[in-house]
Scaffold this motif. Sequence first.
Motif, PDB file in Angstrom:
ATOM      1  N   LEU A 156       0.698  -0.633  -0.009  1.00  0.00           N
ATOM      2  CA  LEU A 156      -0.220   0.081  -0.376  1.00  0.00           C
ATOM      3  C   LEU A 156       1.027   1.469   0.269  1.00  0.00           C
ATOM      4  N   VAL A 157       1.890   0.974   0.356  1.00  0.00           N
ATOM      5  CA  VAL A 157       2.863   2.500   0.958  1.00  0.00           C
ATOM      6  C   VAL A 157       4.140   1.644  -0.107  1.00  0.00           C
ATOM      7  N   THR A 158       4.676   2.844  -1.134  1.00  0.00           N
ATOM      8  CA  THR A 158       6.087   2.645  -1.107  1.00  0.00           C
ATOM      9  C   THR A 158       7.311   3.886  -0.591  1.00  0.00           C
ATOM     10  N   THR A 159       8.103   3.659  -0.144  1.00  0.00           N
ATOM     11  CA  THR A 159       9.489   4.893   0.587  1.00  0.00           C
ATOM     12  C   THR A 159      10.224   4.722  -0.141  1.00  0.00           C
ATOM     13  N   TYR A 160      10.520   6.208  -0.301  1.00  0.00           N
ATOM     14  CA  TYR A 160      12.135   6.735  -0.333  1.00  0.00           C
ATOM     15  C   TYR A 160      12.432   7.686   0.561  1.00  0.00           C
ATOM     16  N   LEU A 161      13.688   7.390   1.046  1.00  0.00           N
ATOM     17  CA  LEU A 161      13.947   8.653   1.503  1.00  0.00           C
ATOM     18  C   LEU A 161      15.960   8.908   1.412  1.00  0.00           C
ATOM     19  N   VAL A 162      15.469  10.499   1.136  1.00  0.00           N
ATOM     20  CA  VAL A 162      17.189  11.060   0.931  1.00  0.00           C
ATOM     21  C   VAL A 162      17.656  11.635   2.286  1.00  0.00           C
ATOM     22  N   THR A 163      19.028  11.804   2.436  1.00  0.00           N
ATOM     23  CA  THR A 163      19.313  12.410   3.857  1.00  0.00           C
ATOM     24  C   THR A 163      20.328  12.675   3.257  1.00  0.00           C
ATOM     25  N   LYS A 164      20.258  14.806   3.810  1.00  0.00           N
ATOM     26  CA  LYS A 164      21.710  15.836   4.257  1.00  0.00           C
ATOM     27  C   LYS A 164      21.343  16.732   4.354  1.00  0.00           C
ATOM     28  N   ASP A 165      22.591  17.092   4.586  1.00  0.00           N
ATOM     29  CA  ASP A 165      23.098  17.579   6.129  1.00  0.00           C
ATOM     30  C   ASP A 165      21.721  17.934   7.024  1.00  0.00           C
ATOM     31  N   ASN A 166      21.570  16.659   7.672  1.00  0.00           N
ATOM     32  CA  ASN A 166      21.449  16.232   8.911  1.00  0.00           C
ATOM     33  C   ASN A 166      19.948  16.392   9.202  1.00  0.00           C
ATOM     34  N   GLN A 167      18.729  16.043   7.795  1.00  0.00           N
ATOM     35  CA  GLN A 167      17.865  16.693   7.050  1.00  0.00           C
ATOM     36  C   GLN A 167      17.779  14.718   6.656  1.00  0.00           C
ATOM     37  N   CYS A 168      16.239  14.393   7.181  1.00  0.00           N
ATOM     38  CA  CYS A 168      16.111  13.321   6.513  1.00  0.00           C
ATOM     39  C   CYS A 168      14.351  13.975   5.504  1.00  0.00           C
ATOM     40  N   VAL A 169      14.351  13.523   4.271  1.00  0.00           N
ATOM     41  CA  VAL A 169      13.188  13.895   3.901  1.00  0.00           C
ATOM     42  C   VAL A 169      12.343  12.523   3.242  1.00  0.00           C
ATOM     43  N   TYR A 170      11.655  11.629   3.354  1.00  0.00           N
ATOM     44  CA  TYR A 170      11.071  10.795   3.102  1.00  0.00           C
ATOM     45  C   TYR A 170       9.566  11.237   2.186  1.00  0.00           C
ATOM     46  N   THR A 171       9.771  10.249   0.658  1.00  0.00           N
ATOM     47  CA  THR A 171       8.443  10.118  -0.157  1.00  0.00           C
ATOM     48  C   THR A 171       7.645   9.090   0.093  1.00  0.00           C
ATOM     49  N   PHE A 172       6.779   9.220   0.040  1.00  0.00           N
ATOM     50  CA  PHE A 172       5.693   7.828   0.667  1.00  0.00           C
ATOM     51  C   PHE A 172       4.910   7.979  -0.738  1.00  0.00           C
ATOM     52  N   VAL A 173       4.855   7.068  -1.312  1.00  0.00           N
ATOM     53  CA  VAL A 173       4.016   7.071  -2.605  1.00  0.00           C
ATOM     54  C   VAL A 173       2.951   5.786  -2.066  1.00  0.00           C
TER      55      VAL A 173
END
Length: 388
Positions: A84-101
Amino acid sequence: MQHDVRFYVIKKYAFSSNFHFLDDLYSPILGCNATSLYTKLIHEAKKQVITLGVSTELKDFLKQVNLTAVEFGETRIKLEALGLVTTYLVTKDNQCVYTFVLNEPLNFSLFSQNQKFRHLLIKQIGELNYQKLEYVYGATRISVNTDNVTASFESVFSDEEINQISLMNFDELYKRIAACTSLPIVINKEAKAIIESYFKNYDLSINEIERIIYQSIAITDDHCYHIDPGLLRIKFHQMINSVNNLNVLQNIKLNRNIKMFAKHLSPIETAQVFADYQSLNAEQYLRAIVKNHLTEEQLSIINILRTKYLLPDFVINLLVDFTIYKANGTLNKKYIIKVAQTINNLGLKSLQAIYDYFHFNNISSSSYSQLINQTNELETLVEWLPEE
């Protein structure tokens, strides 16, 4: 978890009419928290569209759903496991950004075709309640006086079309990958054969295969993204083993071709056969051939090949095929053990090396000494490495 964590939610479809599938099919397996989180993510996706794609602070979102960060992670994983969910993660400069499809819930027919999903649902709600769902979503009330004059599938579609339908739809897989990432991911012939084998043998959904693809990406020295066949096989193996109470032996479809020992197959056909050898353990492979429970003697043969001759399962599967070919359809214990001794004495380790030896030397059951005298031709063969 890092201090600054944000996420985006992408919903690429409208499924307002599918909430009853979510409640009846997914919720018993997921539980209330995961079902509620999925619904909340749908609403969050709508909010982000209205706010022109502004990301959401995870800590603020956790307050809305009344979950801790750990509970959120555990709940999200359940949604991912059921596609039901596909998850992507980008980590940069002490910040985590998830993308939930967000992926669309399957309807009852597609859900039931997935053997793992169906077994998990039956385990949770019981056979009787599952039969009620079958009646609700599939039953029709037909008068007993009517005749069924519906055209059969075979009367409309040719054998070639039927074979095409049973194959893995790589075009659809490529479209899904392209919609979710801009990375130029390459799937070579070996990786395709592995995907095809697991797709057939374990009745996997396209969502499951897509998820495994992202977990198997490797970067080459020239900065190309490709699917690593070894890693792909490991990830498939881990996923299959993570699902309990599933009898995958009932519907296994092999790419066997006994002509492979008498003539050359195409590289694609050989890769498909080898993929079966590598994706199934010896008991599963033999049972898929005999289409019945294995006898004590058959289990004993496999155990001897494993413990005494230290052969990995993918080699045992090749030996089983070759023995059945040479012994006129039977698994002759003396013959397969003699072949195993020959394989070890000659130092043959890889599938390709053993297959080449069978194919070009045409081993017979009458002259074991001749087998030993041919070792000089095999000095350059590649050795195998254990799958794990």
